[in-house]
Design a protein around this motif. Structure first.
Motif, PDB file in Angstrom:
ATOM      1  N   GLN A  35     -41.190   5.568 -24.841  1.00  0.00           N
ATOM      2  CA  GLN A  35     -42.097   6.011 -23.782  1.00  0.00           C
ATOM      3  C   GLN A  35     -43.415   5.247 -23.829  1.00  0.00           C
TER       4      GLN A  35
ATOM      5  N   ASP B  59     -45.174   3.215 -20.844  1.00  0.00           N
ATOM      6  CA  ASP B  59     -46.407   3.855 -20.368  1.00  0.00           C
ATOM      7  C   ASP B  59     -47.641   2.975 -20.549  1.00  0.00           C
TER       8      ASP B  59
ATOM      9  N   ASN C 213     -34.313  10.068 -21.072  1.00  0.00           N
ATOM     10  CA  ASN C 213     -34.280   9.534 -22.427  1.00  0.00           C
ATOM     11  C   ASN C 213     -32.833   9.516 -22.901  1.00  0.00           C
TER      12      ASN C 213
END
Length: 352
Positions: free
Chosen positions: A238, A242, A263
């Protein structure tokens, strides 16, 4: 071993399909083998700025595109591997090496410095660090470490042992040449050795020559060199999308995780991990790009390698704006390519 993968792309409102054919061969990186398309370029250090400070020349592809995820660290030491040199420039560099080490010996007659010099090998080790450079097949390979760049205290014995292990174990290799003996693979090279747990932070980036929009990066990271990774595979996956992917691109409107669950549970080398497949959406409404990032963290084990369990990271990212007039891979083709490589990743038997 060569495999062939045919990726079928559905055409909207057309009852036909086109096929992208990729031939695969086995390459090795660090302790692992993996299947890669055979027509690829490896990102390496540029030759034009070789003698500049390291911070001024990160790892690039031949056209100047930076490989942001590439990193070459071997056994708590930095590693530089250059692109191929022109003969005249390489001869000049070799002359500079010889002059530099002659001067170094004269200036350190009373120190513990030991110098290494042969036809194609130059280096030293001392209390303050070590450096070993090889000139072979129009490339320069340099291993080095020194106290200002090391997080942990090092001493003469560390530098001596590291230098001697590289001097005794290093050899060149061609792309897709996988050694049969124990040791670690580096781009176009190999360091033989009987320690499967040698610390590594080795990330190697490849670009498809026929589809330059696609960059593949595989990383083996034992974490003894850097603690930059997140706490576990999900957080690292992530965090990549991100905060780190194409961070300087102000045209990105959003990066959207696709599929369900977002995920995804995956397996590399018999170890469980997490992956995310994303759509990169742009503010100027240009066509979306797609990417895949898979992570296996330190805590994941398999039955064969209970002692050696580095972080593994695989990214396959497409950027259609960099296709250079060639047909970019589609969303489905990028995903299929990533899953093919992911399924092929295995720790070499000599490194268990």
């Amino acid at each position: 071993m060569i495999k062939q993968l045919i990726l079928l792309t559905s055409l909207l409102a057309v009852a036909s399909s086109q096929a992208t054919v990729l031939n695969y061969q086995t390459e090795c990186i660090g302790s692992y083998t993996l299947q890669l398309p055979d027509n690829i370029e490896v990102a390496l250090y540029p030759t034009a700025t070789y003698l500049q400070p390291k911070s001024k020349y990160p790892i690039y592809f031949a056209d100047g595109k930076r490989a942001y995820s590439s990193i070459f660290n071997y056994n708590n030491s930095f590693l530089m591997i250059t692109k191929e040199w022109k003969d005249s420039n390489l001869s000049s560099i070799v002359s500079d090496f010889k002059e530099g080490f002659t001067k170094m010996k004269q200036e350190n007659l009373d120190s513990t410095m030991n110098t290494i010099e042969s036809k194609n090998q130059f280096g030293y080790y001392a209390d303050s660090g070590f450096r070993v450079s090889y000139v072979s097949f129009d490339r320069i390979y340099t291993f080095y470490a020194n106290k200002p760049y090391q997080a942990k205290e090092k001493n003469f014995e560390f530098y001596k042992q590291n230098a001697e292990s590289i001097i005794n174990g290093f050899s060149t290799r061609t792309l897709f040449e996988v050694p049969k003996i124990a040791g670690k693979c580096i781009p176009y090279g190999f360091v033989a050795g009987n320690n499967p747990s040698t610390p590594l932070n080795l990330g190697v980036s490849f670009r498809l020559n026929d589809h330059p929009d696609v960059v593949i990066t595989f990383t083996e990271n034992t974490r003894s060199f850097s603690d930059a990774l997140k706490s576990d595979a999900k957080a690292e996956m992530q965090g990549f999308w991100d905060t780190r992917y194409d961070a300087s691109n102000d045209n990105i409107a959003a990066i959207k995780l696709l599929g369900f669950p977002k995920n995804r549970s995956i397996t590399m080398d018999g170890r469980s991990g997490v992956a995310g497949f994303v759509e990169v959406i742009y503010k100027d409404k240009s066509p979306s790009d797609y990417g895949y990032y898979a992570v296996v963290d330190y805590y994941s084990r398999n039955a064969k390698s209970q002692k050696d369990h580095p972080w593994l990271q695989l990214s396959v990212v497409g950027k259609a704006s960099e296709a250079k007039g060639k047909t970019p891979l589609t969303k489905d083709e990028i995903y299929a390519l990533a899953k093919t490589i992911e399924a092929s990743i295995m720790r070499r038997d000599t490194e268990q």
